[in-house]
Scaffold this active site. Structure first.
Site, PDB file in Angstrom:
ATOM      1  N   ASN A  13      -2.623  -5.713   3.299  1.00  0.00           N
ATOM      2  CA  ASN A  13      -2.384  -6.238   1.952  1.00  0.00           C
ATOM      3  C   ASN A  13      -1.306  -7.315   2.037  1.00  0.00           C
ATOM      4  O   ASN A  13      -0.127  -6.998   2.165  1.00  0.00           O
ATOM      5  CB  ASN A  13      -1.941  -5.087   1.030  1.00  0.00           C
ATOM      6  N   TRP A  14      -1.734  -8.566   1.953  1.00  0.00           N
ATOM      7  CA  TRP A  14      -0.771  -9.671   2.112  1.00  0.00           C
ATOM      8  C   TRP A  14       0.050  -9.915   0.849  1.00  0.00           C
ATOM      9  O   TRP A  14       0.985 -10.698   0.861  1.00  0.00           O
ATOM     10  CB  TRP A  14      -1.513 -10.964   2.472  1.00  0.00           C
ATOM     11  N   LYS A  15      -0.351  -9.321  -0.255  1.00  0.00           N
ATOM     12  CA  LYS A  15       0.318  -9.533  -1.547  1.00  0.00           C
ATOM     13  C   LYS A  15       0.395 -11.045  -1.845  1.00  0.00           C
ATOM     14  O   LYS A  15      -0.520 -11.774  -1.481  1.00  0.00           O
ATOM     15  CB  LYS A  15       1.697  -8.882  -1.547  1.00  0.00           C
ATOM     16  N   HIS A 101      -2.772  -1.013  -7.693  1.00  0.00           N
ATOM     17  CA  HIS A 101      -1.548  -1.050  -6.877  1.00  0.00           C
ATOM     18  C   HIS A 101      -0.335  -0.907  -7.793  1.00  0.00           C
ATOM     19  O   HIS A 101      -0.313  -1.460  -8.901  1.00  0.00           O
ATOM     20  CB  HIS A 101      -1.494  -2.364  -6.097  1.00  0.00           C
ATOM     21  N   GLU A 175      -0.364   6.119  -1.839  1.00  0.00           N
ATOM     22  CA  GLU A 175       0.814   5.274  -1.609  1.00  0.00           C
ATOM     23  C   GLU A 175       1.961   5.775  -2.476  1.00  0.00           C
ATOM     24  O   GLU A 175       2.044   5.430  -3.671  1.00  0.00           O
ATOM     25  CB  GLU A 175       0.520   3.835  -2.022  1.00  0.00           C
ATOM     26  N   GLY A 181       7.597  -0.765   0.600  1.00  0.00           N
ATOM     27  CA  GLY A 181       8.612  -1.786   0.856  1.00  0.00           C
ATOM     28  C   GLY A 181      10.024  -1.266   1.071  1.00  0.00           C
ATOM     29  O   GLY A 181      10.970  -2.049   1.113  1.00  0.00           O
ATOM     30  N   SER A 221       5.297   1.405   3.764  1.00  0.00           N
ATOM     31  CA  SER A 221       6.223   1.152   4.882  1.00  0.00           C
ATOM     32  C   SER A 221       5.652   1.484   6.257  1.00  0.00           C
ATOM     33  O   SER A 221       6.385   1.930   7.142  1.00  0.00           O
ATOM     34  CB  SER A 221       7.542   1.907   4.657  1.00  0.00           C
TER      35      SER A 221
HETATM   36  C1  PEP Z   1       1.633  -1.901  -0.159  1.00  0.00           C
HETATM   37  O1  PEP Z   1       2.207  -2.594  -0.967  1.00  0.00           O
HETATM   38  O2  PEP Z   1       0.448  -1.564  -0.337  1.00  0.00           O
HETATM   39  C2  PEP Z   1       2.351  -1.476   1.028  1.00  0.00           C
HETATM   40  C3  PEP Z   1       1.873  -0.498   1.706  1.00  0.00           C
HETATM   41  O3  PEP Z   1       3.507  -2.173   1.293  1.00  0.00           O
HETATM   42  P1  PEP Z   1       4.523  -1.965   2.516  1.00  0.00           P
HETATM   43  O4  PEP Z   1       3.717  -1.642   3.742  1.00  0.00           O
HETATM   44  O5  PEP Z   1       5.246  -3.254   2.632  1.00  0.00           O
HETATM   45  O6  PEP Z   1       5.408  -0.815   2.134  1.00  0.00           O
END
Ligand code: PEP
Length: 267
Positions: A13-15, A101, A175, A181, A221
């Site tokens: 997921n590049w956001k 999300h 999640e 993050g 994370s």
């Molecule tokens: C996400 O936003 O879906 C995610 C898993 O982010 P991160 O890996 O940066 O915690």
């Protein structure tokens, strides 16, 4: 469209990140990963919408790497400035759509109802939804993780007419919001327990029919150091990776480490 995998699923997921140079570099580096490793996973890249076609055009192994969108609008077309519809995604060959999300809930005030509507639209067009669910830090401290996940799943069940088919050809990404993050991840035991809870809850709901092509993955994370821990004795069918998916070094390592951990676990 169906997911016919017994492999691990890894989603990037590049956001709101990336540019043409990053895409070129990242795809080049992924192309260096041996074919037998890439074949052992379903790799799904979720770039920002504006780069979907660029990623698709530059995929070196079109059958082994898929593209997905980070969001869709609830409408198929019309006067909805700035939005992207599922029909447009379908038109350019997108297979997966991320839905619900926590960043969309936080910054765009997306409601559970709107998330269920999007889930329904994605299913109606035969694309594969990746539904994000998970609890806040406070909810975790209150011991409400299961209740929250159950509630978020029920919202989806309540809106779909063919309830026994709701989660066929779908992915749920567990999640925990407090993990996204932050560098904090739940204990392995906690991840496995909640993933097994989600799977059992959905199976129970659709009894006596069987849910087909349904997968539960972990996100929050994930990096190249903790991936072994997540997959160890793991109930997780895969990973949703945010920040670490933007670094070609980290992301390649995640893929390698997933492969070797799962190989060991299956011996
Ligand atoms: C996400 O936003 O879906 C995610 C898993 O982010 P991160 O890996 O940066 O915690």
């Amino acid at each position: 469209m169906t997911i016919l995998t017994k492999k691990k699923i890894i989603i990037a997921n590049w956001k709101l990140n990336g540019n043409l140079i990053l895409i070129k570099n990242l795809l080049e580096k992924i192309s260096l990963i041996p074919g037998y490793i890439l074949k052992s996973i379903d790799l799904i890249l979720l770039p920002p919408h504006v780069y979907l076609l660029e990623v698709k055009r530059n995929l070196f192994k079109k059958d082994e790497i898929y593209i997905g969108a980070q969001n869709i609008d609830k409408h198929f077309f019309g006067a909805y400035t700035g939005e992207t519809s599922v029909l447009m995604l379908q038109d350019i060959g997108v297979k997966y759509v991320l839905i619900g999300h926590s960043e969309r809930k936080k910054y765009h005030l997306e409601s559970e109802k709107s998330i269920s509507e999007k889930f329904k639209i994605v299913k109606s067009c035969n694309l594969i939804p990746i539904l994000c669910i998970g609890e806040t830090k406070k909810e975790k401290q209150l011991g409400q993780t299961e209740i929250i996940c159950k509630k978020q799943i029920d919202e989806i069940f309540n809106l779909l007419e063919h309830k026994d088919e709701t989660f066929n050809n779908s992915i749920i990404a567990y999640e925990p919001i407090w993990s996204i993050g932050t560098g904090q991840i739940p204990e392995l035991k906690e991840i496995n327990e909640i993933i097994s809870f989600i799977k059992n809850y959905i199976k129970k709901k659709i009894f006596p029919k069987k849910v087909k092509n349904f997968f539960v993955i972990y996100g929050g994370s994930v990096n190249s150091n903790n991936v072994q821990r997540i997959f160890k004795k793991g109930g997780s069918d895969g990973l949703l990776v945010g920040a670490a998916s933007l670094s070609h070094k980290d992301f390649s390592k995640i893929i390698y480490n997933s492969y070797y951990t799962n190989k060991k676990e299956n011996i």
